[in-house]
Design an enzyme around this catalytic site. Structure first.
Site, PDB file in Angstrom:
ATOM      1  N   HIS A   1      -7.509  -0.181 -20.917  1.00 38.77           N
ATOM      2  CA  HIS A   1      -7.612   0.850 -22.307  1.00 38.77           C
ATOM      3  C   HIS A   1      -8.120   1.526 -22.089  1.00 38.77           C
ATOM      4  O   HIS A   1      -9.267   1.825 -21.419  1.00 38.77           O
ATOM      5  CB  HIS A   1      -7.190  -0.377 -23.479  1.00 38.77           C
ATOM      6  CG  HIS A   1      -9.061  -1.131 -23.489  1.00 38.77           C
ATOM      7  ND1 HIS A   1     -10.485  -0.377 -23.926  1.00 38.77           N
ATOM      8  CD2 HIS A   1      -9.335  -1.874 -23.124  1.00 38.77           C
ATOM      9  CE1 HIS A   1     -11.380  -1.352 -24.020  1.00 38.77           C
ATOM     10  NE2 HIS A   1     -10.763  -2.205 -23.268  1.00 38.77           N
TER      11      HIS A   1
ATOM     12  N   GLU B   1      -8.647  -9.777 -22.451  1.00 44.68           N
ATOM     13  CA  GLU B   1      -9.721  -9.815 -21.746  1.00 44.68           C
ATOM     14  C   GLU B   1     -10.616 -10.895 -21.737  1.00 44.68           C
ATOM     15  O   GLU B   1     -10.268 -12.285 -22.339  1.00 44.68           O
ATOM     16  CB  GLU B   1     -10.760  -8.917 -22.892  1.00 44.68           C
ATOM     17  CG  GLU B   1     -12.305  -8.581 -22.173  1.00 44.68           C
ATOM     18  CD  GLU B   1     -12.496  -7.998 -21.021  1.00 44.68           C
ATOM     19  OE1 GLU B   1     -11.782  -8.335 -20.019  1.00 44.68           O
ATOM     20  OE2 GLU B   1     -13.368  -6.766 -20.390  1.00 44.68           O
TER      21      GLU B   1
END
Length: 377
Positions: free
Chosen positions: A124, A228
């Site tokens: 990201h 994550e």
């Protein structure tokens, strides 16, 4: 350019049943077990390896700290292939076109128990949590500020991308557009993303507006286990299913995705072994059910590190917004998968008062959290 074979009909049921015994994973394991039971066979497991010799990032001689994928054609090595004499006798094709033909040949000659996919793993763009850690310093961030939802200026719980992060994603979009036009790079045929906001936004910014084939539009699937590494940091606590659906109505959400985040726990961190277990489960699901050859996964630094471990790739840390292609060989191996013990979550070390901004050390304790009991499997 995709393989003509369908996805494999097997999955590691033994691993999933073991995961179901863990209180931590029980809720999400249940829908995956249902998916496993719908498959025709559970007598094999998937063994992954990274095929070297094709991308610079897979070579030990490449310095990850200085590498730029945008300056190196995604890292594709300028080389010849055994398929070149027939496919490109006059040397008119681009490196990517010749690579794509090579992958077709690899799949056609691999046998029914082996398949090759090219995974584009994208991190990201910069999120507000990244900016906050840079401002406060890692020691202060880890033990104090990361436990908060934000400060008086910004929110970093389930962090959004910053203006810098938006610019990074748009730069990757422009790079994709250039590669598609000039290098004839094969575009992803399937898209997956972490459920955290920074990845949902990055994927959208990266692929919207590109000249994509009509049969392979940008419609990503949100997968829980591509998130994550789960820590006590609020930036790793995802939003609700309803929030994701409202914010990104064109995105698909995988079956069984819980309305609320059932994995994140304040003051506790997921150990790497647990992360690798769920990463393997997510990859197995993709390789078992998705027949496409070119796959995009928008995720995070820690989760991409886990993906690389599971795929047998060398350590290669990505900057925010960066992309790494990995040519993967997946082999169906007879018999149940090796059993890995699920470890208990670790209590994280916290500070009762904020350290000085920019401090290089901090004094923390475990008084605010008690180590959770785990399930050995």
């Amino acid at each position: 350019m995709g393989s003509s074979r369908t996805g494999w009909g097997f999955f590691s049921l033994s691993v999933m049943l073991l995961l179901a015994t863990s209180a931590l994973y029980a809720a999400l394991a249940s829908h995956l077990i249902g998916a496993v039971n719908a498959l025709p066979s559970q007598k094999s497991h998937i063994k992954y390896s990274t095929v070297t010799g094709y991308f610079l990032q897979s070579e030990s001689s490449t310095n990850a700290s200085t590498f730029s994928f945008t300056d190196t054609n995604f890292g594709l090595i300028n080389r010849t292939y055994t398929t070149d004499p027939i496919y490109d006798p006059n040397g008119m094709k681009t490196q990517w076109q010749r690579f794509a033909n090579q992958v077709v040949m690899l799949n056609q000659h691999s046998g029914r128990r082996v398949q090759y996919k090219l995974l584009f793993l994208g991190r990201h763009g910069e999120g507000y949590h990244n900016a906050a850690e840079s401002y406060y310093g890692t020691p202060a961030w880890n033990c104090y500020y990361s436990l908060l939802d934000g400060n008086d200026t910004v929110t970093w719980a389930d962090a959004q991308v910053t203006p810098k992060g938006i610019a990074q994603a748009l730069a990757v979009n422009a790079f994709w557009a250039s590669e598609i036009k000039n290098q004839k790079v094969p575009t992803p045929q399937s898209y997956y993303t972490s459920p955290l906001s920074r990845c949902l936004a990055t994927a959208n910014l990266t692929f919207t507006g590109l000249q994509l084939p009509r049969r392979h539009p940008f419609v990503p699937t949100v997968k829980e286990f591509f998130r994550e590494g789960i820590s006590g940091h609020t930036c790793d606590r995802r939003g609700s299913k309803s929030y994701i659906q409202d914010a990104y109505p064109k995105y698909r959400i995988e079956p069984g995705f819980a309305e609320e985040d059932q994995l994140w726990q304040a003051y506790y961190a997921e150990p790497p072994v647990d992360q690798d277990i769920r990463t393997k489960i997510a990859l197995d699901d993709v390789f078992a059910s998705d027949s496409e050859t070119y796959v995009s996964i928008t995720s995070h630094s820690g989760e991409i590190a886990s993906l690389l471990r599971v795929l047998g790739h060398r350590v290669f840390r990505l900057a925010t917004g960066a992309v790494i292609p990995v040519l993967v060989k997946a082999e169906a191996v007879k018999g149940p998968a090796p059993i890995t013990a699920i470890q208990p979550y670790d209590a994280i070390c916290t500070c009762t008062s904020p350290p000085a901004v920019g401090a290089t050390t901090s004094v923390c304790s475990y008084a605010t959290a008690v180590r959770k009991a785990g399930t050995a499997t």
